[in-house]
Design an enzyme around this catalytic site. Structure first.
Site, PDB file in Angstrom:
ATOM      1  N   LYS A  80       0.839  -1.196   0.000  1.00 29.34           N
ATOM      2  CA  LYS A  80       0.000   0.000   0.000  1.00 29.34           C
ATOM      3  C   LYS A  80       0.880   1.255   0.000  1.00 29.34           C
ATOM      4  CE  LYS A  80      -3.605   1.898   3.051  1.00 29.34           C
ATOM      5  NZ  LYS A  80      -4.345   1.589   4.301  1.00 29.34           N
ATOM      6  N   SER A 155      -9.063   1.224   3.619  1.00 30.83           N
ATOM      7  CA  SER A 155      -8.148   2.032   2.843  1.00 30.83           C
ATOM      8  C   SER A 155      -7.163   1.221   2.003  1.00 30.83           C
ATOM      9  CB  SER A 155      -7.368   2.961   3.775  1.00 30.83           C
ATOM     10  OG  SER A 155      -6.629   2.239   4.729  1.00 30.83           O
ATOM     11  N   SER A 179      -9.404  -1.607   7.410  1.00 30.68           N
ATOM     12  CA  SER A 179      -8.753  -1.399   6.124  1.00 30.68           C
ATOM     13  C   SER A 179      -7.968  -2.531   5.490  1.00 30.68           C
ATOM     14  CB  SER A 179      -7.844  -0.174   6.209  1.00 30.68           C
ATOM     15  OG  SER A 179      -8.574   0.954   6.545  1.00 30.68           O
TER      16      SER A 179
END
Length: 469
Positions: A80, A155, A179
């Site tokens: 990420k 996320s 997330s």
């Protein structure tokens, strides 16, 4: 062979490399080709790591030389874009951090590399890692590979979409409230938020509120999650929360002849749940009965007394808002997207509300402790609905109208309590979308929930399904 490679799990790819059936270069090229083919529609990958193919060639030379190989040798992985990667852009989903090039890897990235993994790419996220959709001003919106009109979540939505679409076999996401588990549920992959502090957060932003943040592996199999966790966990001397040196609990190994005891629940205490999702949780529980597990429907009264999402909101706004204010100081409105503006506009939590929320958090932790004095694991839903359309701010779930934050109802309690949870697919909606369940464990009981997840995976009615892109 290319399709076979891009949908093989990381454990299988490492085995193919170790036995010299496939070279790291072939594996890397297959994934680069897959990214070129499908990422324009999915928009999960935001940066290809410079030198990924060259690193694969070096990994191939090590294999041919007969040197010792790490457990992930030659396997590509993604991370990420809030996780620092040395010499590879880490822009945190915001123009404020455009062209930011870290000097050092985050601890989690360094440990994946030490295990032999090769950084392939960085994946999309919401601005500042802060929303349930992965959209921002810098790299745009990620789409769900099962239905491009729907979100892969947030996320860690870019990470979940990349893995589901075969662009990456395994990767790293972060989790403040939902997330890694929510995006896994929306794309039908597997992920784990370990006990708080098991995996150091060093090199990941934002760090506030540190007591709720986690970094965790995302993949397409339970065994990949277990393998990654075995490499990621343990103190690094920098993150004070990461203090445990024991990676795996003894689980039921201490009492090898005792029957495994699992509870299941979809509420009350989590907010409304779609009947299809609730039915999938019940089906997973019933399936465990068939393999000799003792299963009972349970409740946690503490979650009914104190709604965890409300508790979390009162706590984290006070702790997170200063980090947003610092990052955005002196910046123009055109550099801020939806969630930065929203966070900055929220009123501060009063000290009384903050203290009340702290006491409620303690009651929630105690409630889970009581549950795990009777059960080895707990099965819940991850999300109350399957993946939703982009931009939806309000949902009608089982006849009740709620705002989008309610999607975190079953995930945020684990961030408050710091407990581990595995998200994995066990069902399919009427519209053909994945439905995941969440296996929750006691403090540092990762081995137990991975064992339960492995049992479920072996009997899953949806194992091996992939989106058609």
């Amino acid at each position: 062979m290319t399709n076979e490679l891009v949908y093989s799990d990381a454990t299988k790819l490492a085995e193919l490399v170790r036995t010299k059936e496939v070279s790291p270069v072939e594996i890397m090229q297959a994934h680069l080709d897959r990214i070129e083919a499908v990422n324009p529609n999915v928009n999960a990958i935001v940066t290809i790591a410079d030198g990924a193919l060259e690193a694969a060639r070096r990994a191939e030379a090590i294999v041919l030389a007969g040197d010792d190989l790490g457990p992930l040798h030659g396997v590509p992985f993604t991370a990420k874009d809030s996780i620092d990667t040395a010499g590879v852009l880490t822009q945190r989903g915001s123009p404020i951090f455009m062209d930011r090039l870290p000097d050092e890897d985050a601890t989690s990235v360094a440990r994946m590399k030490k295990a032999g993994g090769i950084l392939l790419a960085k994946t999309n996220l919401p601005e500042f890692s802060y929303w349930i959709e992965s959209d921002n001003l810098l790299s745009g919106r990620s789409n769900n590979p099962w239905d491009l009109e729907r979100t892969p979540g947030g996320s860690s939505g870019g990470e979940s979409a990349a893995i589901a679409a075969g662009m990456s076999p395994i990767g790293l996401g972060t989790d403040l409230a939902i997330s890694v588990r929510g995006p896994a549920a929306q794309t039908g992959i597997t992920s784990m938020k370990a006990t708080h502090g098991r995996v150091p957060m060093t090199g990941i932003w934002p760090r506030a509120p540190r007591r709720f943040w986690h970094v965790g592996p995302m993949a397409r199999s339970v065994r990949d999650i277990a393998l990654a966790f075995s490499q990621l966990g343990g103190p690094d001397g920098k993150d004070a929360f990461a203090s445990s040196t024991t990676l795996f609990d003894a689980g039921i190994g201490r009492q090898p002849f005792r029957q495994l005891r699992v509870g299941w629940m979809v509420g009350p205490g989590f907010g409304p749940v779609d009947p299809e999702v609730a039915a999938t949780v019940k089906a997973a529980a019933e399936a465990l009965k068939d393999v000799g597990v003792s299963v009972e429907h349970v409740g946690i009264p503490a979650l009914e007394r104190d709604f965890a999402l409300d508790v979390f909101n009162r706590l984290h706004v006070m702790e997170m808002k200063p980090a947003f204010e610092e990052a955005t100081a002196g910046r123009g409105e055109d550099e801020l997207y939806m969630m930065a503006k929203t966070m900055l506009s929220l009123p501060d939590t009063s000290m009384k509300d903050y203290i009340d929320a702290e006491q409620a958090a303690e009651r929630i932790r105690d409630g889970y402790a009581d549950c795990f004095s009777h059960y080895d694991a707990l099965i819940t839903h991850v999300l109350p609905i399957p993946a939703h359309k982009h931009g939806v701010e309000e949902f009608v779930i089982d006849g009740q109208t709620v705002d989008a934050t309610y999607l975190q109802g079953a995930t945020v309690p684990l961030n408050i309590a710091g407990l581990p949870g595995v998200a994995m697919r066990f069902g399919t909606s009427r519209e053909g979308l994945p439905i995941n369940v969440q296996i929750v464990g006691a403090w540092q009981a990762e081995s137990t929930i991975l064992h339960v997840a492995s049992l479920l995976e072996s009997i899953s009615p949806v194992r091996g399904l992939h989106p058609k892109l």
